[in-house]
Motif scaffolding. Structure first.
Motif, PDB file in Angstrom:
ATOM      1  N   VAL A 143      31.553  83.393  62.425  1.00 35.94           N
ATOM      2  CA  VAL A 143      32.269  83.324  61.152  1.00 35.94           C
ATOM      3  C   VAL A 143      31.311  82.927  60.032  1.00 35.94           C
ATOM      4  O   VAL A 143      31.294  83.517  58.971  1.00 35.94           O
ATOM      5  N   LEU A 144      30.474  81.893  60.319  1.00 34.81           N
ATOM      6  CA  LEU A 144      29.506  81.439  59.308  1.00 34.81           C
ATOM      7  C   LEU A 144      28.543  82.553  58.929  1.00 34.81           C
ATOM      8  O   LEU A 144      28.217  82.736  57.768  1.00 34.81           O
ATOM      9  N   LEU A 145      28.109  83.328  59.949  1.00 32.57           N
ATOM     10  CA  LEU A 145      27.164  84.420  59.723  1.00 32.57           C
ATOM     11  C   LEU A 145      27.800  85.479  58.830  1.00 32.57           C
ATOM     12  O   LEU A 145      27.206  85.969  57.883  1.00 32.57           O
ATOM     13  N   VAL A 146      29.071  85.822  59.140  1.00 33.27           N
ATOM     14  CA  VAL A 146      29.775  86.840  58.367  1.00 33.27           C
ATOM     15  C   VAL A 146      29.971  86.361  56.931  1.00 33.27           C
ATOM     16  O   VAL A 146      29.707  87.072  55.980  1.00 33.27           O
ATOM     17  N   LEU A 147      30.432  85.113  56.790  1.00 34.54           N
ATOM     18  CA  LEU A 147      30.668  84.552  55.450  1.00 34.54           C
ATOM     19  C   LEU A 147      29.383  84.553  54.636  1.00 34.54           C
ATOM     20  O   LEU A 147      29.378  84.924  53.481  1.00 34.54           O
ATOM     21  N   SER A 148      28.294  84.134  55.264  1.00 35.38           N
ATOM     22  CA  SER A 148      27.051  84.043  54.511  1.00 35.38           C
ATOM     23  C   SER A 148      26.551  85.424  54.127  1.00 35.38           C
ATOM     24  O   SER A 148      26.012  85.606  53.053  1.00 35.38           O
ATOM     25  N   SER A 149      26.758  86.433  54.994  1.00 34.68           N
ATOM     26  CA  SER A 149      26.253  87.761  54.622  1.00 34.68           C
ATOM     27  C   SER A 149      27.096  88.352  53.509  1.00 34.68           C
ATOM     28  O   SER A 149      26.605  89.079  52.667  1.00 34.68           O
ATOM     29  N   VAL A 150      28.400  88.036  53.459  1.00 32.59           N
ATOM     30  CA  VAL A 150      29.236  88.528  52.357  1.00 32.59           C
ATOM     31  C   VAL A 150      28.796  87.868  51.056  1.00 32.59           C
ATOM     32  O   VAL A 150      28.600  88.513  50.051  1.00 32.59           O
ATOM     33  N   ALA A 151      28.619  86.534  51.095  1.00 33.86           N
ATOM     34  CA  ALA A 151      28.213  85.826  49.880  1.00 33.86           C
ATOM     35  C   ALA A 151      26.851  86.326  49.419  1.00 33.86           C
ATOM     36  O   ALA A 151      26.615  86.460  48.231  1.00 33.86           O
ATOM     37  N   ASN A 152      25.945  86.635  50.359  1.00 32.95           N
ATOM     38  CA  ASN A 152      24.597  87.034  49.987  1.00 32.95           C
ATOM     39  C   ASN A 152      24.462  88.498  49.646  1.00 32.95           C
ATOM     40  O   ASN A 152      23.368  88.993  49.466  1.00 32.95           O
ATOM     41  N   ALA A 153      25.612  89.241  49.545  1.00 36.28           N
ATOM     42  CA  ALA A 153      25.517  90.641  49.158  1.00 36.28           C
ATOM     43  C   ALA A 153      25.274  90.768  47.658  1.00 36.28           C
ATOM     44  O   ALA A 153      24.952  91.829  47.168  1.00 36.28           O
ATOM     45  N   GLU A 154      25.387  89.645  46.922  1.00 31.72           N
ATOM     46  CA  GLU A 154      25.273  89.692  45.464  1.00 31.72           C
ATOM     47  C   GLU A 154      23.930  90.238  45.018  1.00 31.72           C
ATOM     48  O   GLU A 154      22.906  89.982  45.637  1.00 31.72           O
ATOM     49  N   ILE A 155      23.986  91.002  43.909  1.00 32.29           N
ATOM     50  CA  ILE A 155      22.755  91.646  43.475  1.00 32.29           C
ATOM     51  C   ILE A 155      22.217  91.071  42.173  1.00 32.29           C
ATOM     52  O   ILE A 155      22.921  90.408  41.431  1.00 32.29           O
ATOM     53  N   ALA A 156      20.953  91.342  41.932  1.00 34.02           N
ATOM     54  CA  ALA A 156      20.310  91.015  40.671  1.00 34.02           C
ATOM     55  C   ALA A 156      19.707  92.316  40.136  1.00 34.02           C
ATOM     56  O   ALA A 156      19.164  93.110  40.906  1.00 34.02           O
ATOM     57  N   VAL A 157      19.844  92.528  38.832  1.00 32.17           N
ATOM     58  CA  VAL A 157      19.210  93.697  38.208  1.00 32.17           C
ATOM     59  C   VAL A 157      17.837  93.239  37.709  1.00 32.17           C
ATOM     60  O   VAL A 157      17.729  92.246  36.994  1.00 32.17           O
ATOM     61  N   ILE A 158      16.816  93.956  38.120  1.00 36.79           N
ATOM     62  CA  ILE A 158      15.442  93.488  37.874  1.00 36.79           C
ATOM     63  C   ILE A 158      14.575  94.506  37.133  1.00 36.79           C
ATOM     64  O   ILE A 158      14.839  95.712  37.160  1.00 36.79           O
ATOM     65  N   ALA A 159      13.512  93.962  36.507  1.00 35.40           N
ATOM     66  CA  ALA A 159      12.535  94.817  35.834  1.00 35.40           C
ATOM     67  C   ALA A 159      11.150  94.227  36.069  1.00 35.40           C
ATOM     68  O   ALA A 159      11.011  93.167  36.684  1.00 35.40           O
ATOM     69  N   ASN A 160      10.158  94.918  35.556  1.00 38.83           N
ATOM     70  CA  ASN A 160       8.784  94.460  35.679  1.00 38.83           C
ATOM     71  C   ASN A 160       8.615  93.133  34.909  1.00 38.83           C
ATOM     72  O   ASN A 160       9.154  92.990  33.812  1.00 38.83           O
ATOM     73  N   PRO A 161       7.866  92.155  35.458  1.00 38.10           N
ATOM     74  CA  PRO A 161       7.718  90.855  34.788  1.00 38.10           C
ATOM     75  C   PRO A 161       7.135  90.977  33.377  1.00 38.10           C
ATOM     76  O   PRO A 161       7.381  90.106  32.536  1.00 38.10           O
ATOM     77  N   GLU A 162       6.390  92.062  33.090  1.00 33.46           N
ATOM     78  CA  GLU A 162       5.796  92.202  31.767  1.00 33.46           C
ATOM     79  C   GLU A 162       6.738  92.854  30.768  1.00 33.46           C
ATOM     80  O   GLU A 162       6.403  93.027  29.601  1.00 33.46           O
TER      81      GLU A 162
END
Lengths: 143, 246
Positions: free
Chosen positions: A14-33
């Protein structure tokens, strides 16, 4: 002994499933410069739907997708762009056939996106939040 | 040999573009992708507007266009064009028009006007000026879908050939399946009218396929849009289609 092990395995699962759902969140990224520091959800939508070809600061932007089976892509289109796969396909069909825009190129996974972003000043992509590191700059995260 | 479209586009600024070459007619709601079934819910775009007799008789033309576009929450565009389309049967010369469009997350409105001189040797419309006015609306709200369009086509000096066509489609999205119902009306001054009801369903299967099934009840008068007058007063058509996209 046995019932306790079963109980603990179930709890661990259950903990594994919960953590993988929570960790599906995304970040939109670009080049650091990239001189752009952040984007609103509306700005992210316009870029990934081909309605804007520049960042708000005026610089050219090149969005890139992940392949259809990627978990990051599924999360991104369901929660940020808010279009289901058929609606998105229908949207791009209309855009392509009326000569307005073409869908972004696709890459395999979070790592492929990060590698490409590192050498692309105009690039923008989405990856799992947990994959964010110093090689990328976060412009938007889904709350 | 002919091709569908191929033009050069020069972007003067973020809001102004110039096009030259062979381009699609933009005035009708689905005219730019009328051959791409995956992009709309029906088996065929409604014949009251999109059939050969009811429409402009061509999908693409050769010409130049200026496109203004902009807007944020509501996007807008205005395209003015001039051009011509020469074909074996009906040709349009000295053609010019304007297509106005506004859209946001909930829908789209389109208003268009096209004017041309028709060449149709042997036909009563040969050498006459034709005006073609269209108004279309698409809306989505929660699970609901509405598509409606109205077209008014007139010839100078040939009022008998004036026509108007209209349809309204209402659909309701249930997961990957959208049942829908459409009413169409086509009127021609000569008396060849028809109206019809269509009940249909579109189902998305997998990631690149749409399955469609429709039943249509048509009441033609003096033949309506049919090439030869049907024996019955009521015509029923069942249609099915599979659309693939890749």
């Amino acid at each position: 002994m046995k019932p306790i092990i079963n109980y603990m395995s179930a709890a661990a699962l259950v903990l594994l499933v919960l953590s993988s759902v929570a960790n599906a969140e995304i970040a939109v990224i670009a080049n650091p410069e990239n001189s752009q520091n952040s984007l609103t959800i509306k700005q992210v939508k316009k870029i990934f739907l081909g309605k804007k070809s520049t960042f708000p600061n005026g610089e050219a932007v090149e969005p890139v997708d992940q392949i259809e089976t990627s978990a990051s892509r599924k999360f991104f289109y369901e929660n940020v762009i808010k279009k289901d796969p058929a609606t998105l396909k229908s949207y791009w069909t209309k855009m392509v056939f009326s000569g307005k825009a073409a869908p972004p190129e696709t890459m395999k996974d979070d790592n492929a996106i990060k590698t490409w972003i590192a050498s692309s000043k105009e690039g923008i992509g989405y990856i799992n939040k947990n994959a964010v590191d110093n090689s990328v700059k976060v412009l938007f995260t889904h709350q | 040999m002919g091709f569908d479209w191929g033009y050069g586009r020069y972007k003067v600024s973020e809001s102004l573009s110039l096009k030259a070459g062979r381009m699609k007619y933009t005035g009708n709601l689905v005219s730019e992708y009328v051959d791409v079934g995956y992009a709309y819910p029906w088996v065929r775009p409604p014949e009251a507007i999109y059939s050969e007799d009811a429409s402009l008789s061509f999908e693409s033309f050769n010409g130049t266009a200026i496109v203004f576009s902009g807007g944020d929450d509501i996007e807008y565009s205005a395209e003015t064009y001039i051009g011509a389309e020469i074909e074996d049967t009906e040709s349009h010369k000295k053609m010019g028009g304007i297509t106005l469009r506004a859209l946001n997350d909930y829908g789209e409105v389109k208003l268009a006007y096209n004017r041309s001189t028709v060449l149709n040797p042997g036909d009563i419309t040969d050498g006459k000026n034709k005006t073609y006015l269209t108004l279309g609306l698409k809306a989505n709200w929660n699970q609901w879908l509405l598509i409606t369009e109205y077209v008014d086509s007139e010839y100078s000096d040939v009022p008998a050939n004036d026509t108007y066509g209209a349809f309204a489609t209402v659909g309701y999205k249930i997961g990957q399946t959208t049942p829908h119902i459409t009413y169409q009306k086509y009127d021609r001054k000569t008396g060849q009218n028809q109206d019809s009801w269509t009940l249909g369903v579109r189902h998305y299967l997998g990631s690149a396929m749409a399955l469609k099934l429709e039943v249509q009840d048509i009441k033609p008068e003096a033949g309506g849009l049919f090439v030869s007058q049907p024996a019955e007063n009521n015509v029923n058509i069942i249609s099915a289609a599979i659309n693939l996209i890749f």
